[in-house]
Design a protein around this motif. Structure first.
Motif, PDB file in Angstrom:
ATOM      1  N   UNK A   8       8.599  -7.818  10.688  1.00 50.73           N
ATOM      2  CA  UNK A   8       7.602  -8.309   9.745  1.00 50.73           C
ATOM      3  C   UNK A   8       8.351  -8.668   8.472  1.00 50.73           C
ATOM      4  N   UNK A   9       8.038  -9.808   7.865  1.00 49.22           N
ATOM      5  CA  UNK A   9       8.728 -10.155   6.620  1.00 49.22           C
ATOM      6  C   UNK A   9       8.546  -9.053   5.567  1.00 49.22           C
ATOM      7  N   UNK A  10       9.622  -8.729   4.870  1.00 46.95           N
ATOM      8  CA  UNK A  10       9.584  -7.679   3.855  1.00 46.95           C
ATOM      9  C   UNK A  10       8.487  -7.933   2.831  1.00 46.95           C
ATOM     10  N   UNK A  11       8.338  -9.185   2.419  1.00 49.84           N
ATOM     11  CA  UNK A  11       7.352  -9.518   1.388  1.00 49.84           C
ATOM     12  C   UNK A  11       5.935  -9.179   1.840  1.00 49.84           C
TER      13      UNK A  11
ATOM     14  N   UNK B 250       5.613  -5.350   1.759  1.00 53.02           N
ATOM     15  CA  UNK B 250       5.575  -4.890   0.367  1.00 53.02           C
ATOM     16  C   UNK B 250       4.219  -5.168  -0.274  1.00 53.02           C
ATOM     17  N   UNK B 251       3.656  -6.344  -0.020  1.00 53.23           N
ATOM     18  CA  UNK B 251       2.362  -6.713  -0.612  1.00 53.23           C
ATOM     19  C   UNK B 251       1.257  -5.795  -0.112  1.00 53.23           C
ATOM     20  N   UNK B 252       1.251  -5.476   1.163  1.00 49.14           N
ATOM     21  CA  UNK B 252       0.226  -4.576   1.706  1.00 49.14           C
ATOM     22  C   UNK B 252       0.380  -3.183   1.109  1.00 49.14           C
ATOM     23  N   UNK B 253       1.607  -2.710   0.957  1.00 51.82           N
ATOM     24  CA  UNK B 253       1.829  -1.392   0.333  1.00 51.82           C
ATOM     25  C   UNK B 253       1.268  -1.372  -1.085  1.00 51.82           C
ATOM     26  N   UNK B 254       1.509  -2.427  -1.835  1.00 49.73           N
ATOM     27  CA  UNK B 254       1.000  -2.512  -3.213  1.00 49.73           C
ATOM     28  C   UNK B 254      -0.527  -2.518  -3.212  1.00 49.73           C
ATOM     29  N   UNK B 255      -1.122  -3.307  -2.322  1.00 55.66           N
ATOM     30  CA  UNK B 255      -2.578  -3.454  -2.289  1.00 55.66           C
ATOM     31  C   UNK B 255      -3.307  -2.151  -1.978  1.00 55.66           C
ATOM     32  N   UNK B 256      -2.758  -1.319  -1.107  1.00 50.08           N
ATOM     33  CA  UNK B 256      -3.492  -0.121  -0.690  1.00 50.08           C
ATOM     34  C   UNK B 256      -3.059   1.148  -1.414  1.00 50.08           C
ATOM     35  N   UNK B 257      -1.990   1.091  -2.196  1.00 46.69           N
ATOM     36  CA  UNK B 257      -1.543   2.268  -2.938  1.00 46.69           C
ATOM     37  C   UNK B 257      -2.413   2.485  -4.169  1.00 46.69           C
TER      38      UNK B 257
ATOM     39  N   UNK C  15      -2.355   8.188  -4.087  1.00 51.84           N
ATOM     40  CA  UNK C  15      -2.070   7.932  -2.670  1.00 51.84           C
ATOM     41  C   UNK C  15      -1.149   6.724  -2.573  1.00 51.84           C
ATOM     42  N   UNK C  16       0.121   7.007  -2.344  1.00 51.94           N
ATOM     43  CA  UNK C  16       1.151   5.981  -2.407  1.00 51.94           C
ATOM     44  C   UNK C  16       1.760   5.730  -1.039  1.00 51.94           C
ATOM     45  N   UNK C  17       2.034   4.461  -0.772  1.00 54.70           N
ATOM     46  CA  UNK C  17       2.871   4.087   0.368  1.00 54.70           C
ATOM     47  C   UNK C  17       3.844   3.029  -0.149  1.00 54.70           C
ATOM     48  N   UNK C  18       5.123   3.241   0.125  1.00 52.74           N
ATOM     49  CA  UNK C  18       6.170   2.349  -0.378  1.00 52.74           C
ATOM     50  C   UNK C  18       7.230   2.130   0.696  1.00 52.74           C
TER      51      UNK C  18
ATOM     52  N   UNK D 134       8.420   2.738   5.929  1.00 59.94           N
ATOM     53  CA  UNK D 134       7.544   3.034   4.798  1.00 59.94           C
ATOM     54  C   UNK D 134       7.310   4.542   4.738  1.00 59.94           C
ATOM     55  N   UNK D 135       7.007   5.034   3.541  1.00 59.33           N
ATOM     56  CA  UNK D 135       6.770   6.457   3.369  1.00 59.33           C
ATOM     57  C   UNK D 135       5.753   6.664   2.257  1.00 59.33           C
ATOM     58  N   UNK D 136       5.214   7.856   2.196  1.00 57.04           N
ATOM     59  CA  UNK D 136       4.236   8.200   1.167  1.00 57.04           C
ATOM     60  C   UNK D 136       3.245   9.203   1.703  1.00 57.04           C
ATOM     61  N   UNK D 137       2.018   9.099   1.219  1.00 57.41           N
ATOM     62  CA  UNK D 137       0.956   9.985   1.676  1.00 57.41           C
ATOM     63  C   UNK D 137       0.500   9.553   3.073  1.00 57.41           C
ATOM     64  N   UNK D 138       0.303  10.515   3.961  1.00 60.29           N
ATOM     65  CA  UNK D 138       0.002  10.217   5.370  1.00 60.29           C
ATOM     66  C   UNK D 138      -1.204   9.306   5.562  1.00 60.29           C
TER      67      UNK D 138
END
Length: 125
Positions: free
Chosen positions: A6-9, A12-19, A23-26, A38-42
């Motif tokens: 999957x393209x990194x961009x 990254x955009x989905x991680x930003x949108x749902x964090x 509750x963080x995912x990065x 990716x890592x963060x809150x389950x």
């Protein structure tokens, strides 16, 4: 979770949108093009995996913590303090650190990168 092809961009955009603040995912491991962890809150990791529809696959990983993410900032405080107390000398060879995968010889940069690598993404791509 490992995100496969999957393209990194996009990831990254989905991680930003749902964090959110609590509750963080990065992205935490840029292993090679199209292979990111990716890592963060389950709960948010699970949500990210369902939203990453363009990926060839998502693979939950059995790890004991949200390593290389801001989630560990409080947990790593003692490590930060220990690193800060130490004097770093110029190495006898180039030192490649996982926060940027670039060669370093300056003690100030090396020390700063040691602090970062506990909570920053691993950038090998």
């Amino acid at each position: 979770a490992a995100i496969i092809v999957l393209p990194d961009e996009t990831m990254e955009q989905i991680c930003i949108e749902i964090s959110t603040v609590n509750n963080v995912v990065v992205p935490v491991n840029y292993n090679c093009l199209g292979r990111v962890v990716i890592s963060g809150n389950m709960d948010v990791i699970k949500e990210a995996c369902t939203k990453l529809k363009g990926a060839k696959g998502t693979l939950p990983l059995a790890v004991n913590g949200a390593f290389h993410s801001p989630c560990l900032e409080v947990t790593c405080q003692k490590q930060f303090e220990a690193i800060e107390k130490n004097k770093f000398k110029t190495p006898i060879c180039l030192l490649y650190q996982n926060v940027d995968a670039l060669p370093h010889t300056e003690p100030v940069e090396i020390k700063a990168n040691f602090l970062k690598q506990l909570i920053a993404s691993v950038c090998w791509t």
